[in-house]
Design a protein around this motif. Structure first.
Motif, short mmCIF file in Angstrom:
data_model
loop_
_atom_site.label_atom_id
_atom_site.label_comp_id
_atom_site.label_asym_id
_atom_site.label_seq_id
_atom_site.Cartn_x
_atom_site.Cartn_y
_atom_site.Cartn_z
N ARG A 272 1.29 -0.82 0.04
CA ARG A 272 -0.54 0.03 -0.25
C ARG A 272 0.91 1.47 -0.23
O ARG A 272 0.66 2.46 -0.54
N HIS A 273 2.08 1.59 0.29
CA HIS A 273 3.20 2.36 0.23
C HIS A 273 4.43 1.74 0.30
O HIS A 273 4.57 1.08 0.39
N GLY A 274 5.11 2.29 -0.85
CA GLY A 274 5.81 1.42 -1.24
C GLY A 274 6.19 0.05 -1.80
O GLY A 274 5.22 -0.58 -2.25
N TYR A 275 7.14 -0.94 -1.66
CA TYR A 275 7.18 -2.43 -1.97
C TYR A 275 8.51 -3.04 -0.88
O TYR A 275 9.12 -2.19 -0.12
N ARG A 276 8.13 -4.67 -1.25
CA ARG A 276 8.81 -4.86 -0.12
C ARG A 276 9.74 -6.22 -0.58
O ARG A 276 8.87 -7.12 -1.32
N GLY A 277 10.23 -6.53 0.07
CA GLY A 277 10.79 -8.17 0.15
C GLY A 277 10.34 -8.72 1.42
O GLY A 277 10.58 -7.45 2.44
N ASP A 278 9.74 -9.80 1.67
CA ASP A 278 9.30 -10.25 2.93
C ASP A 278 9.47 -12.13 3.34
O ASP A 278 9.60 -12.42 2.03
N GLY A 279 9.81 -12.72 4.23
CA GLY A 279 9.60 -14.01 4.67
C GLY A 279 8.99 -14.04 5.73
O GLY A 279 8.78 -13.08 6.18
N VAL A 311 3.81 -0.48 11.31
CA VAL A 311 4.33 0.82 10.36
C VAL A 311 3.81 2.57 9.42
O VAL A 311 3.87 3.52 9.41
N TRP A 312 2.41 1.54 9.15
CA TRP A 312 1.05 2.14 8.70
C TRP A 312 0.80 4.00 9.37
O TRP A 312 0.63 4.35 9.30
N GLU A 313 0.39 3.36 10.59
CA GLU A 313 -0.09 4.05 11.50
C GLU A 313 0.84 4.96 12.16
O GLU A 313 0.51 5.61 12.53
N HIS A 314 2.30 4.26 12.43
CA HIS A 314 3.10 5.19 13.18
C HIS A 314 4.06 5.30 12.22
O HIS A 314 5.08 6.31 13.11
N LEU A 315 4.46 4.62 11.81
CA LEU A 315 5.92 4.95 11.31
C LEU A 315 6.25 5.82 9.97
O LEU A 315 6.52 7.16 10.04
N LEU A 316 4.68 5.68 9.19
CA LEU A 316 5.00 6.29 8.34
C LEU A 316 4.50 7.57 8.49
O LEU A 316 5.13 9.19 7.76
#
Length: 475
Positions: A272-279, A311-316
């Motif tokens: 929803r914001h940017g892109y990512r790799g995840d595991g 992350v979206w709620e607090h860091l962004l």
């Protein structure tokens, strides 16, 4: 290994109070056990922390975040003319030509396996292994796609394995060997090791062990379009293609994970914001181009969407457009908190007074076998402070400072941290954290019947004895 440039949050336009709120939310959620985080803004580390007993220099099992490193290896191979995205996959494995007759399998291109668009409607790992356990590429190509390649998304481990196999075939090197001079050394990434299969191929789709710092550096390379400290490493065109939607995903169902339905690039998820790799279990490399930021996280959780929600709620919102004057006090308070991050140890008391001889014994699996850990056949207890797990014939000795309220770290033969103790005169409960993975094994011994139970807090996805619950070491 060179250090990344450091700065304070306020100097880079990051509100330390927002980071504190993010930490509060992570630590308050019982579904999430945070292990580490590194936040870069404008190319500088503004926040980094590890929850003891996890530490900055330990490599972590990244699970499917490994895929983004595999994509990077493919990007180098494309740039060197060793791979072409529009070549049929089968062209790299001519020995399977006679076996692979399905027209959709034969039409599958390198770009399709790079983007999880092989034409299969769902994961094929079990079916591919059933077709050929010794050669997963052949097994995968023998599973007929349900649709034409390039028309449907399905998260599919053998697709990435096949991409990794192509890279290893055309380069004549394992992924780590190929990436060492091209990625690891230029970026200043130190120890990194990849689980290999019985053929000696590194898996590609999972199994890479690397530090949180390494994850952050990979994200920073992509954020800069393939340039590192003024030197171009990856082609800008590869970065652009890898981090845009190559194949769309159906909308998230009600109550589903929306960040897993934004589309897929070349081994990167759109978000929803940017892109990512995840595991699996909460390993993340989140790249936020609009905010000029990278976030690397390792953790243990089965609710990965919740981590991104926080992350979206607090860091962004904490990432402002410019420096924040007067933020020195908030920055100092954050730095103090980061320095004392720690996971709470399991509670327990010292060995019961006068019962030492009773507890100097061997415990057998309750019910005759341990369902969560069948190869764990005995637990030996020394009330003086040693617990030994007998697993697959190996003896794993664990130090235990029962009742001290801390973690006891042992590095060999497997890096673990142990906490716990006696919950009553008849029961010993021990929490074993395998420090190069996200996983904990919870072991409980009962004196009444001389038996033990053991269960994983989260189930490891790579099978094998406990001695393998660590980054691979050179032979």
């Amino acid at each position: 290994m060179s250090s990344l440039p450091l700065s304070t949050p306020a100097a880079q336009g990051v509100d330390a109070a927002g980071i504190q709120a993010f930490l509060d939310a992570l630590e308050a959620d019982p579904r999430i056990e945070p292990h580490s985080l590194v936040l870069l803004r404008h190319g500088r580390v503004v926040t980094s922390g590890w929850w003891a007993p996890y530490a900055a220099d330990r490599p972590q099992l990244l699970y499917s975040l490994s895929k983004s490193f595999t994509a990077t290896a493919a990007g180098f191979a494309v740039a060197e003319g060793l791979i072409r995205l529009d070549d049929p996959v089968i062209s790299y494995f001519p020995e399977f030509e006679a076996d692979v007759t399905d027209p959709r399998s034969r039409a599958m291109l390198v770009r399709h396996v790079a983007s999880m668009a092989s034409g299969h409607a769902e994961e094929t790992l079990d079916r591919a292994r059933a077709q050929d356990r010794d050669e997963l590429v052949r097994g995968f190509l023998l599973v007929p796609p349900d649709r034409d390649p390039g028309t449907v998304f399905a998260y599919n481990q053998p697709a990435t394995y096949t991409l990794a196999a192509i890279v290893q075939r055309v380069t004549g090197r394992k992924l780590t060997e190929y990436l060492r001079p091209r990625l690891f050394e230029p970026l200043g990434i130190g120890e990194a090791a990849w689980i290999a299969d019985r053929r000696g191929r590194e898996l590609g789709f999972s199994g890479l062990h690397a530090t949180t710092d390494a994850v952050a550096r990979l994200g920073e390379l992509y954020l800069r379009g393939g340039v590192w400290q003024g030197e171009r490493l990856l082609p800008e065109s590869w970065v652009a293609e890898a981090t845009r939607v190559q194949i769309a995903h159906e909308p998230a169902p009600e109550g589903g994970w929306p960040d897993w339905h934004q589309g897929y690039g070349f081994q990167f998820w759109m978000a929803r914001h940017g892109y990512r790799g995840d595991g699996a279990y909460g390993q993340f490399c989140v790249v936020l181009p609009e905010q000029d930021a990278v976030l690397a996280i390792t953790s243990q959780t089965e609710d990965m969407q919740r981590v991104l929600d926080l992350v979206w709620e607090h860091l962004l919102p904490a990432l402002s457009a410019g420096p924040l004057p007067g933020g020195e006090a908030a920055d100092a308070a954050l730095a103090e908190r980061l320095a004392r991050l720690a996971l709470p140890p399991a509670e327990g008391k010292p060995a019961p007074v006068g019962r030492a001889d009773d507890w100097d014994t061997v415990f057998a699996p309750h019910g005759g076998t341990c369902a969560d850990r069948p190869t764990l056949t005995a637990v030996e207890v020394d009330p003086g402070g040693r617990v030994t797990l007998v697993d697959d014939g190996d003896r794993l000795e664990l130090g235990l400072d029962a009742g001290k309220g801390g973690w006891t770290v042992t590095d060999e033969p497997v890096p673990v941290a142990v906490s716990g103790g006696w919950t009553d005169a008849e029961t010993l409960a021990v929490d074993v954290a395998f420090l190069e993975t996200p996983h904990h094994l919870l072991v409980t011994c009962s004196l009444a019947d001389r038996t033990f139970t053991a269960r994983w807090r989260t189930q490891p996805l790579h099978a094998g004895p406990l001695r393998r619950m660590r980054a691979p070491r050179p032979a």
